[in-house]
Design a protein around this motif. Sequence first.
Motif, PDB file in Angstrom:
ATOM      1  N   ASP A  37       7.002  35.949  76.764  1.00 18.16           N
ATOM      2  CA  ASP A  37       6.851  37.391  77.001  1.00 18.16           C
ATOM      3  C   ASP A  37       5.472  37.916  76.595  1.00 18.16           C
ATOM      4  O   ASP A  37       5.211  39.106  76.666  1.00 18.16           O
ATOM      5  CB  ASP A  37       7.954  38.176  76.293  1.00 18.16           C
ATOM      6  CG  ASP A  37       7.945  38.008  74.782  1.00 18.16           C
ATOM      7  OD1 ASP A  37       7.056  37.312  74.252  1.00 18.16           O
ATOM      8  OD2 ASP A  37       8.825  38.593  74.125  1.00 18.16           O
ATOM      9  N   ASP A  42       4.020  37.663  73.502  1.00 20.11           N
ATOM     10  CA  ASP A  42       3.875  37.956  72.075  1.00 20.11           C
ATOM     11  C   ASP A  42       3.454  36.713  71.312  1.00 20.11           C
ATOM     12  O   ASP A  42       3.888  35.604  71.616  1.00 20.11           O
ATOM     13  CB  ASP A  42       5.197  38.468  71.498  1.00 20.11           C
ATOM     14  CG  ASP A  42       5.626  39.798  72.106  1.00 20.11           C
ATOM     15  OD1 ASP A  42       4.777  40.467  72.714  1.00 20.11           O
ATOM     16  OD2 ASP A  42       6.801  40.150  71.954  1.00 20.11           O
ATOM     17  N   GLU A  47       3.595  34.418  67.924  1.00 21.30           N
ATOM     18  CA  GLU A  47       4.577  34.150  66.881  1.00 21.30           C
ATOM     19  C   GLU A  47       4.055  33.052  65.966  1.00 21.30           C
ATOM     20  O   GLU A  47       3.500  32.060  66.425  1.00 21.30           O
ATOM     21  CB  GLU A  47       5.912  33.731  67.493  1.00 21.30           C
ATOM     22  CG  GLU A  47       7.008  33.530  66.462  1.00 21.30           C
ATOM     23  CD  GLU A  47       8.358  33.237  67.096  1.00 21.30           C
ATOM     24  OE1 GLU A  47       9.347  33.328  66.368  1.00 21.30           O
ATOM     25  OE2 GLU A  47       8.412  32.911  68.299  1.00 21.30           O
ATOM     26  N   ASP A  83       3.776  39.359  66.690  1.00 18.08           N
ATOM     27  CA  ASP A  83       2.946  40.493  67.072  1.00 18.08           C
ATOM     28  C   ASP A  83       3.209  40.801  68.538  1.00 18.08           C
ATOM     29  O   ASP A  83       3.240  39.894  69.368  1.00 18.08           O
ATOM     30  CB  ASP A  83       1.459  40.173  66.874  1.00 18.08           C
ATOM     31  CG  ASP A  83       0.580  41.338  67.281  1.00 18.08           C
ATOM     32  OD1 ASP A  83       0.605  42.354  66.565  1.00 18.08           O
ATOM     33  OD2 ASP A  83      -0.113  41.233  68.312  1.00 18.08           O
ATOM     34  N   GLN A  84       3.385  42.062  68.852  1.00 23.03           N
ATOM     35  CA  GLN A  84       3.637  42.462  70.233  1.00 23.03           C
ATOM     36  C   GLN A  84       2.314  42.474  70.995  1.00 23.03           C
ATOM     37  O   GLN A  84       1.612  43.474  71.036  1.00 23.03           O
ATOM     38  CB  GLN A  84       4.318  43.817  70.279  1.00 23.03           C
ATOM     39  CG  GLN A  84       5.681  43.779  69.657  1.00 23.03           C
ATOM     40  CD  GLN A  84       6.327  45.149  69.593  1.00 23.03           C
ATOM     41  OE1 GLN A  84       5.669  46.168  69.730  1.00 23.03           O
ATOM     42  NE2 GLN A  84       7.632  45.161  69.375  1.00 23.03           N
TER      43      GLN A  84
END
Length: 167
Positions: A54, A56, A58, A125-126
């Motif tokens: 997606d 993001d 990690e 973190d987005q």
Amino acid sequence: MHSIGNRANAVVTFAITILAVICAVASLSDYFNSPSPSSQVQVLNINWFRNKPDGDDEVSMTMNISADLQSLFTWNTKQVFVFLAAEYETPQNSLNQVSLWDGIIPAKEHAKFYIHTTNKYRFVDQGSNLRERDFNLTLHWHVMPKTGKMFADKLVMTGYRLPQSYK
């Protein structure tokens, strides 16, 4: 002559007044405590650092967390809630905080500890903002008294950096 109800009322009122005074003294005594907690966190390994489907970022890391929080305990302390957070800046936000580990310390005897662990909560973190990102590890604590006002503080540890490439 006073009735039994009047006498019971006087005794109960006196007891509640004394209890309120004792609670106030206990609460005020915490203001004279000047705690000096210490902590050290060592990042031993970045287990994996990836970009999820997606988009993001990690991170999973192994850490040694050692702390001496015994000075936070007084005779009025019920327990201390403590958590370790990663804090960093991105172009979108001036402060990002991600909780990595937490715990409840029920007594002074448990307030000096050493833990070897991976992050208990996901460091996500987005967006793709974590590569080569400097971050701080901050140990936060909330002292929960038996009576009186709860207070919180923190200890910031600087000098951590994430790698340039995913692994």
